[in-house]
Write an enzyme that holds these catalytic residues in place. Structure first.
Site, PDB file in Angstrom:
ATOM      1  N   CYS A 377       0.861  -1.195   0.000  1.00 27.53           N
ATOM      2  CA  CYS A 377       0.000   0.000   0.000  1.00 27.53           C
ATOM      3  C   CYS A 377       0.891   1.236   0.000  1.00 27.53           C
ATOM      4  O   CYS A 377       1.689   1.428   0.909  1.00 27.53           O
ATOM      5  CB  CYS A 377      -0.899  -0.025   1.234  1.00 27.53           C
ATOM      6  SG  CYS A 377      -1.690   1.537   1.640  1.00 27.53           S
ATOM      7  N   CYS A 380       0.498   3.493   3.051  1.00 24.72           N
ATOM      8  CA  CYS A 380       1.111   2.836   4.217  1.00 24.72           C
ATOM      9  C   CYS A 380       2.632   2.877   4.108  1.00 24.72           C
ATOM     10  O   CYS A 380       3.335   3.057   5.101  1.00 24.72           O
ATOM     11  CB  CYS A 380       0.644   1.391   4.323  1.00 24.72           C
ATOM     12  SG  CYS A 380      -1.148   1.179   4.304  1.00 24.72           S
TER      13      CYS A 380
END
Length: 451
Positions: A377, A380
């Site tokens: 991600c 992230c």
């Protein structure tokens, strides 16, 4: 929308049930152990809560909204160095929107790491040295490369992170305010692979202890205080990230709007004592431990920022002066905390063994920073890279105390330096931990009214 609700409904069925009880019991299960003195510290939770929530957090938050601290340069395209699976999250909330170059203040774009007059002067000296032949061009190409690598090693030997090359064409500025850390939907085997790699291979965790390691337990496998502290820092960072994801959860997703807010069930899945089999409250205590360590580093690094020659340079002279004053206010607040963590017990034994242990800690943390390039991600990955660089800068500061004490009141500080990237990461990482402490108060109040 119906499809989204079906997915959320299925996810809820797959989660372990959160037990119900009398009013206040939900709060008790998450926070019953999160009170009083912390392990390995003389400080208590209540003192931290009051200091952070009412004194430090408001001023720190104001600082992080300024131009100097909101723009962070990062390379999100680096391949994972540990395994070949470079699959990326396809969820739209995982995406990161980089800044068009004309939106980044001129002073930040043009200065790069030259964040102060002193650094500008030093850079000019280096350029002059290069012009005069600092690397003798009569040497073979192999020898020239070796000399350059030695220089790079000298510059990076105190680094705890695998920092991005900000001059890479793949490195881009990101506005952290427009790409906030929150729940993205990234979870499952890919996410667990990241954390398992961190915990099982890089955290000094004894094989006979379930994560997270509980300080003071009899089954700690003989882990020394330094390695136990390292583990607690990583566990605290993990807890902080989980609090952000629970506090800024996607509650509503329609064509007209998205609504983000606290998801109490998600919080309980991660921290309820019953659901987590006793681990949740210990994770929260490790968050407080992380807060104390980062707060201590801010108090220690004050002399570096106090020098008249240091500037937070964006190109707006009056605004830069105002932000430096605010920065110093935050640092003086940090120094005023009455129960600072005492790091003198760390690496206090045999000098040779202490040096070996320090290097082991540095290399382990550097490895963790590399793992961030394996996160699928992108949002992230952004916040993972920033927060590991911030924590790495904290460790660099605490391990450089003697150099910081020798910083002159004016003039260059050749012994100890921080790049703009390190400065931005340091304060934003602490901002994330400070926000987590504040969010805990919100969750505590919500759970207090639940059955």
């Amino acid at each position: 929308m119906a499809a989204v609700l079906r997915v959320l409904g299925l996810a809820a069925l797959l989660l372990p049930a959160v037990p119900r009880g009398s009013p206040g019991s939900a709060e008790h299960r998450c926070f019953c152990q999160v009170t009083g003195h912390l392990d390995d510290c003389t400080c208590d939770v209540e003192t931290i809560d009051a200091f952070n929530n009412y004194k430090l957090f408001p001023r720190l938050n104001q600082l992080l909204e300024s131009d100097y601290f909101r723009y962070y340069k990062v390379n999100l395209k680096k391949p994972c160095p540990f395994w070949n699976d470079n699959s990326h999250c396809g969820i739209r909330d995982c995406a990161v929107k980089p800044c068009p170059s004309d939106e980044v203040p001129d002073g930040i774009r043009s200065a790069g790491y030259k964040y102060s007059e002193e650094a500008n002067s030093r850079a000019e000296e280096c350029e002059e040295a290069n012009r005069l032949g600092a690397v003798d061009e009569s040497l073979s190409k192999e020898t020239q490369q070796a000399v350059l690598q030695w220089t790079w090693h000298d510059d990076s030997s105190d680094s705890f992170c695998e920092a991005d090359d900000i001059h890479s064409p793949d490195a881009e500025y990101v506005d952290l305010l427009l790409n906030p850390e929150r729940y993205t939907g990234y979870k499952g085997p890919d996410a667990w692979k990241i954390w398992n790699s961190i915990y099982e291979e890089n955290c000094f965790k004894p094989q006979n202890v379930r994560r997270p390691l509980a300080p003071g337990r009899g089954d700690d496998g003989g882990v020394c205080i330094e390695k136990r502290a390292f583990y607690r820092l990583i566990s605290g960072l993990h807890a902080s990230i989980n609090i952000h994801l629970s506090a800024r959860y996607l509650l509503q997703d329609t064509w007209s709007e998205k609504k983000w807010g606290p998801n109490v069930t998600e919080f309980q899945q991660r921290f309820d004592e019953v659901v987590t089999k006793g681990e949740g409250p210990r994770r929260l205590k490790n968050l407080y431990f992380l807060y104390l360590i980062e707060l201590r580093a801010l108090s220690k690094v004050l002399p570096f920022f106090e020098r008249p020659g240091f500037q937070l340079y964006t190109g707006n002279k009056s605004h830069d002066a105002e932000i430096k004053n605010l920065l110093l206010e935050v640092l003086h607040l940090a120094k005023s905390f009455p129960l600072h963590f005492d790091e003198n017990s760390f690496f206090a034994g045999n000098k040779k063994e202490a040096a070996k242990l320090k290097e082991e800690v540095r290399l382990h943390f550097k490895n963790i920073s590399k793992i961030m390039d394996c996160v699928g991600c992108f949002k992230c990955r952004l916040w993972g890279k920033l927060q590991t660089q911030g924590l790495g800068t904290v460790l660099k500061i605490l391990f450089s105390e003697n150099l910081i004490e020798r910083i002159p009141e004016s003039g260059p500080s050749y012994g100890f330096q921080l790049t703009r990237q390190e400065i931005v990461a340091l304060f934003n990482a602490f901002g994330r931990v400070s926000t987590s402490i504040r969010e805990l108060d919100n969750f505590r109040n919500i759970l207090r009214t639940m059955r």
